[in-house]
Write a protein that holds these residues in place. Structure first.
Motif, mmCIF file in Angstrom:
data_model
loop_
_atom_site.group_PDB
_atom_site.id
_atom_site.type_symbol
_atom_site.label_atom_id
_atom_site.label_comp_id
_atom_site.label_asym_id
_atom_site.label_seq_id
_atom_site.Cartn_x
_atom_site.Cartn_y
_atom_site.Cartn_z
ATOM 1 N N ARG A 165 0.838 -1.213 0.000
ATOM 2 C CA ARG A 165 0.000 0.000 0.000
ATOM 3 C C ARG A 165 0.861 1.245 0.000
ATOM 4 N N TRP A 166 1.882 1.235 0.836
ATOM 5 C CA TRP A 166 2.762 2.407 0.923
ATOM 6 C C TRP A 166 3.410 2.692 -0.434
ATOM 7 N N LEU A 167 3.750 1.626 -1.134
ATOM 8 C CA LEU A 167 4.391 1.810 -2.441
ATOM 9 C C LEU A 167 3.409 2.414 -3.449
ATOM 10 N N GLY A 168 2.131 2.406 -3.097
ATOM 11 C CA GLY A 168 1.148 3.110 -3.916
ATOM 12 C C GLY A 168 0.223 2.199 -4.703
ATOM 13 N N PHE A 169 0.118 0.937 -4.308
ATOM 14 C CA PHE A 169 -0.720 0.025 -5.070
ATOM 15 C C PHE A 169 -1.849 -0.537 -4.217
ATOM 16 N N ASP A 170 -2.929 -0.897 -4.902
ATOM 17 C CA ASP A 170 -4.142 -1.293 -4.218
ATOM 18 C C ASP A 170 -4.699 -2.539 -4.903
ATOM 19 N N TRP A 171 -4.878 -3.595 -4.134
ATOM 20 C CA TRP A 171 -5.397 -4.829 -4.703
ATOM 21 C C TRP A 171 -6.924 -4.901 -4.597
ATOM 22 N N GLY A 172 -7.524 -3.869 -3.958
ATOM 23 C CA GLY A 172 -8.991 -3.844 -3.858
ATOM 24 C C GLY A 172 -9.512 -5.093 -3.178
ATOM 25 N N LYS A 173 -10.453 -5.780 -3.849
ATOM 26 C CA LYS A 173 -11.024 -6.994 -3.254
ATOM 27 C C LYS A 173 -10.130 -8.203 -3.500
ATOM 28 N N ASN A 174 -9.099 -8.002 -4.278
ATOM 29 C CA ASN A 174 -8.345 -9.165 -4.759
ATOM 30 C C ASN A 174 -7.191 -9.576 -3.855
ATOM 31 N N LEU A 175 -7.541 -9.887 -2.621
ATOM 32 C CA LEU A 175 -6.565 -10.403 -1.673
ATOM 33 C C LEU A 175 -6.791 -11.911 -1.538
ATOM 34 N N PHE A 176 -5.773 -12.685 -1.875
ATOM 35 C CA PHE A 176 -5.914 -14.145 -1.863
ATOM 36 C C PHE A 176 -4.749 -14.800 -1.140
#
Ligand code: ATP
Ligand code: MG
Length: 560
Positions: free
Chosen positions: A91-102
């Motif tokens: 997240r800090w690096l600036g990316f977002d996986w939204g619902k896609n956490l597996f």
């Protein structure tokens, strides 16, 4: 591996993105789906940042999505602390996986069912040989492997044993499930690789439900297929695993057909990017934890003050290729300086103070002077700094017997104090040991603001702080953790730089710096970029040197 990369490839375009573009153009996929698959057995490092920027970045650029998938198949080494740290760092690096956490563990039931499928179709068997026997009989690059005496067990016996492995009937390591492929294959990965091993351990997510855990090779491609990953991007050491990756997809009723692509991992000079070594650095007390600012971990870099934008920019500049190389760490520092030069507020701080007394300045008097917050950004405004009779300057800005080209302070030589006045050193005060402890100077009141009305010039402008109105601080200077450009990971302890941390415990900072925060680096004028550390206590700020001002990378570039 040894030639240092000096020229960045054209940013924003690389062979992986070309493949994705071609696949989309040809209609082979409706959209691109990638994943970043860390094993939660340590903190992420700058090498992972390359993989994250590639996987999340390419998905973003092509309107697709990127999954964050924990490869949590080895509970003996994996911990919740690492899972939390990895999420925070991505997240800090600036990316977002939204619902896609597996998690690979989300698929343990399905992976198990597919293992039974391989047994039933005659493509897997339970092997009772010891780990050592299996290793020896696997052969070498020049010598074929030998079949296990258990290779021809019946389907029923295999199923029975595998179910009992699952039920926890056997001790850890007693048996494994192996794919039945080819013990004479030229590719060692195809010599009946292990699919499952017995491990009685508590898993962060599945607790003690499972007594067997899938191997990385078996879990990875199938997890990709379940999630509908289109481009499974990994580093070059997995190139030889690709035939196995494809073999599983060919022999299982998977719902989609991902493809694996390999790129060269990041190697940096004076740095070790191996989780095993980083773990040993932490456990062995060679550094102060995973977020020690000398560590190449994202947590360490963040604490040191490196902006996420500088990491992204660096990764963009090094590009993505199939050739292993060693990137000069100076190139990374160059990216940090570029980002910070544009954004960091300017302040004055004296790292190693030397007292200056302005003898012709009235006792008890102070005055406020105006200092600019950013030379290229008038909108950043100005602030007031206090000048008085007693000041501190940098010890290294004074020499009693200067060589010819030394233009800073020395007896009789006039210099400018930034935003203040011209001063001249009249007398040097020493202690019993003969060390210079104080300078008696005079100032020219006509030079307020730093210019002489008669047009006379001085060759040096120095930073300073008021003795009375400055604040004591600790400053931590960092040097490379390793003393060699290519440290030997197998003998890393011998190659640690004994001078990687230098603590300055009586630095003096201007009062505006007491408002500093841990996520806004500042420039100490003439010194470098510094960031408040979380170790700070009320009345006792601690600053990390994020990066110095001198840029060796720019010199390399300028010379070529
Ligand atoms: P290990 O497998 O020894 O635990 P690892 O660094 O490969 O270490 P993973 O958690 O498996 O750790 O890595 C996650 C992803 O990051 C993988 O796809 C891996 O290829 C990628 N990666 C790891 N190190 C680098 C690197 N130096 N440069 C680029 N990508 C990397
Ligand atoms: Mg790995």
């Amino acid at each position: 591996m040894n030639d240092v990369e000096t020229a960045a490839t054209e940013p924003g375009r690389d062979f992986i993105r070309d493949i994705i573009q071609a696949d989309l153009t040809a209609g082979r996929h409706k959209g691109v789906v990638t994943r970043f698959p860390p094993e939660p057995n340590g903190y992420l490092h700058i090498g992972h940042a390359k993989s994250i920027c590639l996987n999340f970045g390419a998905a973003q650029e092509f309107g697709g999505r990127c999954h964050l998938r924990f490869d949590d198949t080895n509970p003996a080494k994996e911990e919740q602390e690492y899972i939390d740290a990895i999420e925070r760092d991505v997240r800090w690096l600036g990316f977002d996986w939204g619902k896609n956490l597996f998690h690979a563990s989300d698929y343990f039931e399905q992976l198990y069912a597919w293992a039974e499928h391989l047994i039933t179709t005659g493509f897997a068997y339970v092997d009772d040989q010891s780990q050592e026997e299996i290793r020896v009989k696997r052969g070498t690059l020049t010598e074929a492997g030998k079949n296990s005496p258990f290779r021809d067990r019946s389907v029923d016996e295999n199923l029975d044993l595998f179910r009992r492995m699952k039920a926890g009937e056997f001790p850890g390591g007693a048996r494994v499930l192996r794919a039945k492929i080819d013990m004479t294959s030229g590719n060692i990965n195809l010599r009946d690789p292990v699919l499952y091993r017995i491990l009685h351990a508590s898993h962060p997510r599945t607790g003690t439900t499972w007594h067997i855990y899938p191997s990385y090779d078996y879990a990875h491609g199938q997890s990709d297929a379940i999630e509908g990953i289109t481009h499974s991007i990994c580093t070059l050491e997995f190139e030889d695993h690709r035939p196995l990756y494809d073999w599983f997809l060919d022999h299982l009723p998977v719902p989609s057909r991902p493809r694996q692509y390999e790129f060269a991992r990041l190697n940096l000079t004076y740095t070790v990017l191996s989780k095993r070594v980083l773990t040993e650095l932490v456990r062995g007390g060679h550094v102060n934890g995973w977020d020690d600012p000398r560590m190449p971990t994202l947590a360490g870099l963040r604490r040191r003050g490196v902006p996420a934008a500088a990491l992204r920019e660096f990764v963009k500049r090094i590009g993505v290729s199939k050739a292993n190389s060693l990137v000069d760490v100076a190139m990374f520092e160059h990216a940090i300086r570029e980002v910070l030069n544009a954004s960091a507020p300017r302040r004055m701080a004296v790292l190693r103070p030397l007292k200056v007394v302005i003898e012709n300045y009235p006792e008890g008097q102070t005055e406020e002077l105006e200092a600019v917050n950013h030379p290229d950004d008038p909108a950043a405004g100005t602030r007031k700094i206090k000048f008085g009779r007693e000041l501190y300057v940098e010890q290294e800005d004074f020499m009693e017997n200067p060589p010819k080209k030394f233009f800073r302070l020395s007896p009789g030589q006039e210099v400018r104090l930034r935003y203040a006045y011209f001063i001249t050193c009249r007398e040097v005060v020493k202690n019993a040991a003969g060390e210079v402890v104080e300078l008696l100077c005079t100032y020219d009141p006509a030079t307020k603001g730093g210019n002489a009305p008669d047009g006379r010039k001085v060759k040096a402008t120095m930073h300073w702080v008021s003795a009375k109105d400055s604040v004591a601080a600790e400053v931590r200077l960092y040097n490379p953790l390793f003393s060699k450009p290519s440290p030997d990971a197998s003998n890393f302890a011998a190659e640690l730089n004994p001078d990687s941390l230098e603590v300055l415990s009586d630095a003096r900072i201007e009062p505006a710096l007491t408002d500093a925060s841990t996520d806004v680096p500042v420039q100490f004028e003439r010194q470098g970029y510094f960031t408040l550390d979380a170790d700070s206590k009320p009345g006792r700020p601690v600053f990390n040197r994020t990066v110095g001002l001198r840029d060796t990378w720019a010199k390399v570039q300028g010379a070529s």
